[in-house]
Design a protein around this motif. Structure first.
Motif, PDB file in Angstrom:
ATOM      1  N   GLY A  86     -11.627  12.914 -17.396  1.00  0.00           N
ATOM      2  CA  GLY A  86     -13.013  12.529 -17.601  1.00  0.00           C
ATOM      3  C   GLY A  86     -13.322  11.111 -17.166  1.00  0.00           C
ATOM      4  N   GLU A  87     -12.494  10.554 -16.272  1.00  0.00           N
ATOM      5  CA  GLU A  87     -12.681   9.174 -15.815  1.00  0.00           C
ATOM      6  C   GLU A  87     -13.469   9.148 -14.509  1.00  0.00           C
ATOM      7  OE1 GLU A  87      -8.278   7.900 -17.582  1.00  0.00           O
ATOM      8  OE2 GLU A  87      -8.657   7.924 -15.412  1.00  0.00           O
ATOM      9  N   PRO A  88     -14.463   8.269 -14.388  1.00  0.00           N
ATOM     10  CA  PRO A  88     -15.136   8.127 -13.089  1.00  0.00           C
ATOM     11  C   PRO A  88     -14.108   7.791 -12.010  1.00  0.00           C
ATOM     12  CG  PRO A  88     -16.285   6.882 -14.802  1.00  0.00           C
ATOM     13  CD  PRO A  88     -14.987   7.339 -15.402  1.00  0.00           C
ATOM     14  N   SER A  89     -14.129   8.552 -10.924  1.00  0.00           N
ATOM     15  CA  SER A  89     -13.145   8.389  -9.843  1.00  0.00           C
ATOM     16  C   SER A  89     -13.905   8.328  -8.528  1.00  0.00           C
ATOM     17  CB  SER A  89     -12.146   9.542  -9.842  1.00  0.00           C
ATOM     18  OG  SER A  89     -11.461   9.611 -11.090  1.00  0.00           O
TER      19      SER A  89
ATOM     20  N   ARG B   6     -11.269   8.397   7.099  1.00  0.00           N
ATOM     21  CA  ARG B   6     -10.389   8.550   5.940  1.00  0.00           C
ATOM     22  C   ARG B   6     -11.110   9.221   4.774  1.00  0.00           C
ATOM     23  NH1 ARG B   6      -9.233   4.145   8.822  1.00  0.00           N
ATOM     24  NH2 ARG B   6      -7.059   3.668   9.316  1.00  0.00           N
ATOM     25  N   THR B   7     -12.388   8.951   4.653  1.00  0.00           N
ATOM     26  CA  THR B   7     -13.170   9.677   3.652  1.00  0.00           C
ATOM     27  C   THR B   7     -13.124  11.173   3.922  1.00  0.00           C
ATOM     28  OG1 THR B   7     -14.656   7.832   3.180  1.00  0.00           O
ATOM     29  CG2 THR B   7     -15.510  10.042   2.768  1.00  0.00           C
ATOM     30  N   GLY B   8     -13.253  11.549   5.200  1.00  0.00           N
ATOM     31  CA  GLY B   8     -13.190  12.965   5.557  1.00  0.00           C
ATOM     32  C   GLY B   8     -11.858  13.594   5.208  1.00  0.00           C
ATOM     33  N   LEU B   9     -10.758  12.852   5.421  1.00  0.00           N
ATOM     34  CA  LEU B   9      -9.431  13.375   5.080  1.00  0.00           C
ATOM     35  C   LEU B   9      -9.329  13.688   3.589  1.00  0.00           C
ATOM     36  CD1 LEU B   9      -7.088  10.962   7.087  1.00  0.00           C
ATOM     37  CD2 LEU B   9      -7.382  13.415   7.485  1.00  0.00           C
ATOM     38  N   ILE B  10      -9.780  12.761   2.767  1.00  0.00           N
ATOM     39  CA  ILE B  10      -9.664  12.956   1.326  1.00  0.00           C
ATOM     40  C   ILE B  10     -10.654  14.010   0.838  1.00  0.00           C
ATOM     41  CG2 ILE B  10      -9.994  11.814  -0.903  1.00  0.00           C
ATOM     42  CD1 ILE B  10      -8.803   9.305   0.333  1.00  0.00           C
ATOM     43  N   ARG B  11     -11.863  13.973   1.362  1.00  0.00           N
ATOM     44  CA  ARG B  11     -12.857  14.959   0.947  1.00  0.00           C
ATOM     45  C   ARG B  11     -12.373  16.385   1.228  1.00  0.00           C
ATOM     46  NH1 ARG B  11     -18.390  14.220   0.203  1.00  0.00           N
ATOM     47  NH2 ARG B  11     -18.406  12.279   1.397  1.00  0.00           N
TER      48      ARG B  11
ATOM     49  N   SER C 198     -15.058  18.748  -7.218  1.00  0.00           N
ATOM     50  CA  SER C 198     -14.065  17.886  -7.871  1.00  0.00           C
ATOM     51  C   SER C 198     -14.705  16.821  -8.766  1.00  0.00           C
ATOM     52  CB  SER C 198     -13.199  17.197  -6.821  1.00  0.00           C
ATOM     53  OG  SER C 198     -13.969  16.269  -6.060  1.00  0.00           O
ATOM     54  N   GLY C 199     -15.926  16.433  -8.449  1.00  0.00           N
ATOM     55  CA  GLY C 199     -16.575  15.381  -9.221  1.00  0.00           C
ATOM     56  C   GLY C 199     -16.243  13.986  -8.754  1.00  0.00           C
ATOM     57  N   VAL C 200     -15.413  13.866  -7.718  1.00  0.00           N
ATOM     58  CA  VAL C 200     -15.094  12.555  -7.156  1.00  0.00           C
ATOM     59  C   VAL C 200     -16.328  12.021  -6.431  1.00  0.00           C
ATOM     60  CG1 VAL C 200     -13.673  11.326  -5.457  1.00  0.00           C
ATOM     61  CG2 VAL C 200     -12.634  13.021  -6.978  1.00  0.00           C
ATOM     62  N   GLU C 201     -16.625  10.743  -6.625  1.00  0.00           N
ATOM     63  CA  GLU C 201     -17.773  10.118  -5.987  1.00  0.00           C
ATOM     64  C   GLU C 201     -17.344   9.416  -4.704  1.00  0.00           C
ATOM     65  OE1 GLU C 201     -20.427   7.901  -8.717  1.00  0.00           O
ATOM     66  OE2 GLU C 201     -18.919   8.410 -10.233  1.00  0.00           O
ATOM     67  N   PHE C 202     -18.187   9.505  -3.695  1.00  0.00           N
ATOM     68  CA  PHE C 202     -17.917   8.835  -2.424  1.00  0.00           C
ATOM     69  C   PHE C 202     -19.000   7.782  -2.200  1.00  0.00           C
ATOM     70  CE2 PHE C 202     -15.696  12.807  -2.179  1.00  0.00           C
ATOM     71  CZ  PHE C 202     -14.508  12.481  -1.533  1.00  0.00           C
ATOM     72  N   LEU C 203     -18.575   6.517  -2.133  1.00  0.00           N
ATOM     73  CA  LEU C 203     -19.491   5.410  -1.926  1.00  0.00           C
ATOM     74  C   LEU C 203     -19.444   4.965  -0.473  1.00  0.00           C
ATOM     75  CD1 LEU C 203     -18.597   3.278  -5.087  1.00  0.00           C
ATOM     76  CD2 LEU C 203     -20.251   5.147  -4.893  1.00  0.00           C
ATOM     77  N   ALA C 204     -20.528   4.409   0.016  1.00  0.00           N
ATOM     78  CA  ALA C 204     -20.579   3.910   1.395  1.00  0.00           C
ATOM     79  C   ALA C 204     -19.787   2.611   1.467  1.00  0.00           C
ATOM     80  CB  ALA C 204     -22.021   3.680   1.829  1.00  0.00           C
ATOM     81  N   GLY C 205     -18.580   2.682   2.065  1.00  0.00           N
ATOM     82  CA  GLY C 205     -17.698   1.518   2.110  1.00  0.00           C
ATOM     83  C   GLY C 205     -18.304   0.339   2.825  1.00  0.00           C
ATOM     84  N   GLY C 206     -19.054   0.590   3.907  1.00  0.00           N
ATOM     85  CA  GLY C 206     -19.635  -0.506   4.664  1.00  0.00           C
ATOM     86  C   GLY C 206     -20.604  -1.324   3.841  1.00  0.00           C
ATOM     87  N   ALA C 207     -21.390  -0.641   3.000  1.00  0.00           N
ATOM     88  CA  ALA C 207     -22.355  -1.341   2.164  1.00  0.00           C
ATOM     89  C   ALA C 207     -21.666  -2.126   1.061  1.00  0.00           C
ATOM     90  CB  ALA C 207     -23.333  -0.335   1.567  1.00  0.00           C
ATOM     91  N   VAL C 208     -20.623  -1.539   0.472  1.00  0.00           N
ATOM     92  CA  VAL C 208     -19.912  -2.202  -0.618  1.00  0.00           C
ATOM     93  C   VAL C 208     -19.189  -3.448  -0.113  1.00  0.00           C
ATOM     94  CG1 VAL C 208     -18.058  -1.976  -2.312  1.00  0.00           C
ATOM     95  CG2 VAL C 208     -19.655  -0.078  -1.955  1.00  0.00           C
ATOM     96  N   TYR C 209     -18.557  -3.332   1.069  1.00  0.00           N
ATOM     97  CA  TYR C 209     -17.700  -4.399   1.575  1.00  0.00           C
ATOM     98  C   TYR C 209     -18.381  -5.230   2.668  1.00  0.00           C
ATOM     99  CZ  TYR C 209     -13.861  -2.142  -0.925  1.00  0.00           C
ATOM    100  OH  TYR C 209     -13.054  -1.623  -1.900  1.00  0.00           O
ATOM    101  N   ALA C 210     -19.656  -5.543   2.487  1.00  0.00           N
ATOM    102  CA  ALA C 210     -20.337  -6.354   3.488  1.00  0.00           C
ATOM    103  C   ALA C 210     -19.698  -7.739   3.597  1.00  0.00           C
ATOM    104  CB  ALA C 210     -21.817  -6.481   3.135  1.00  0.00           C
ATOM    105  N   ARG C 211     -19.464  -8.397   2.476  1.00  0.00           N
ATOM    106  CA  ARG C 211     -18.833  -9.715   2.401  1.00  0.00           C
ATOM    107  C   ARG C 211     -18.082  -9.783   1.087  1.00  0.00           C
ATOM    108  NH1 ARG C 211     -24.643 -12.032   4.273  1.00  0.00           N
ATOM    109  NH2 ARG C 211     -24.320 -11.887   6.538  1.00  0.00           N
ATOM    110  N   PRO C 212     -17.026 -10.573   0.987  1.00  0.00           N
ATOM    111  CA  PRO C 212     -16.230 -10.589  -0.244  1.00  0.00           C
ATOM    112  C   PRO C 212     -17.033 -10.876  -1.509  1.00  0.00           C
ATOM    113  CG  PRO C 212     -15.018 -11.648   1.517  1.00  0.00           C
ATOM    114  CD  PRO C 212     -16.379 -11.365   2.059  1.00  0.00           C
ATOM    115  N   ALA C 213     -17.843 -11.928  -1.503  1.00  0.00           N
ATOM    116  CA  ALA C 213     -18.609 -12.262  -2.706  1.00  0.00           C
ATOM    117  C   ALA C 213     -19.614 -11.165  -3.043  1.00  0.00           C
ATOM    118  CB  ALA C 213     -19.327 -13.596  -2.525  1.00  0.00           C
TER     119      ALA C 213
END
Length: 317
Positions: free
Chosen positions: A40-43, A51-56, A63-78
């Motif tokens: 029951g843990e958010p994953s 690589r998203t396609g491989l795992i999906r 499965s309930g696994v969430e897929f986030l847009a990596g490019g948007a999340v990792y725009a800059r470190p801060a």
């Protein structure tokens, strides 16, 4: 109660996975994600499209696994730290007792921007320690340069392995030690030439005007506006918290602009300056946090002559 290898652990359980094949990536990450969903843990997954396609494709339907847009999340470190802390806080408020994430830094990190992504990998050991997070940061051995893998071992406390073990990394350094290490900065190629702007003791307003005048179509409007904000904050920070004289130099070319703001001080004492907002206004640091969210690359260097913050907007060299 937390589950898996993180059972009984408090705070952030941070692992690396340096894999040698797609099969190895799937063999580690899919059980990790499915075990989280069974508990029951958010994953979540924040990888590139391939690589998203491989795992999906390896996960069962629904499965309930969430897929986030990596490019948007990792725009800059801060920006990544700010976004993840908000996401993690939301999940904890919703009742999550553990959150699982499979992620990767952007592929562009393998180039000129790796130094600040290495700092990110170290800083998050502190930045995410308020949350019951278990994350696996993935690195493809086939394409990741060796010098990056060395830093991966120094910034991740543990390693995830296909055999199901999670051994500690012998090379790991705590983030205060890692981020406090002196690191020489490689000059940008543009800095081999004379700066087109060289201002002594500029006001923030004068520095902003100089950036706009120097642009001459090098940057698009969004990048230019972000850089103007960053330079204004950096100059203000140098005036308030640094030591005179303050100097601002600008180089342009090859689709980017490089700005160096120097003062005669030692720089911020906080090793996390720039990665997270400062909580003590007296010591400064909030301006540096804004700078790190407004530029495509930021370096900081201390020398006997003082402290220099270098900001890059546009394409990286």
């Amino acid at each position: 109660m937390r589950t898996g290898a993180a059972t009984g652990h408090e705070g952030y359980f941070h692992e690396s996975l340096c894999y040698a094949s797609d099969e190895e990536l799937v063999a580690v990450t899919v059980p990790f994600l499915m075990e989280g969903r069974a508990a029951g843990e958010p994953s979540m997954v924040t990888l590139d499209e391939r690589r998203t396609g491989l795992i999906r494709s390896a996960l069962p339907a629904g499965s309930g696994v969430e897929f986030l847009a990596g490019g948007a999340v990792y725009a800059r470190p801060a920006t990544a730290i700010h976004s993840y802390r908000r996401l993690l806080a939301d999940r904890v408020r919703a009742g999550a007792r553990q959150i699982r994430i499979v992620g990767e830094v952007p592929m562009a990190a393998a180039g000129a921007g790796w130094d600040w992504w290495a700092r990110y990998e170290s800083a998050i050991n502190h930045a995410y320690n308020d949350f019951p997070l278990w994350s696996i940061c993935t690195y493809d051995r086939r394409t990741t340069p060796e010098h990056m893998l060395v830093e991966v071992a120094r910034t991740h406390p543990r390693t995830a392995r296909p055999d199901g073990t999670h051994p500690p990394s012998p090379a790991y350094l705590d983030p205060v030690t890692y981020l406090s290490e002196p690191r020489p900065v490689t000059p940008d190629r543009l800095q081999a030439g004379r700066p087109i702007v060289d201002l002594a003791a500029p006001t923030p307003a004068a520095a902003r005007a100089a950036i706009r005048a120097a642009n001459a179509g090098v940057l698009d409007d969004n990048d230019l506006d972000d850089l103007v904000v960053a330079v204004s904050e950096a100059v203000t920070n140098a005036m308030v918290h640094g030591v005179q004289p303050v100097r601002t130099r600008v180089w342009t070319g090859q689709g980017r602009m490089v700005v160096a703001i120097s003062d005669a001080g030692a720089g911020p004492a906080d090793p996390f300056a720039g990665m997270m907002p400062a909580t003590d206004r007296a010591t400064g640091g909030r301006g540096l946090w804004i700078v790190h969210q407004s530029c495509n690359h930021v370096t900081a260097e201390s020398s006997p002559d003082g402290y220099t913050l270098r900001l890059t907007a546009g394409k990286l060299g």
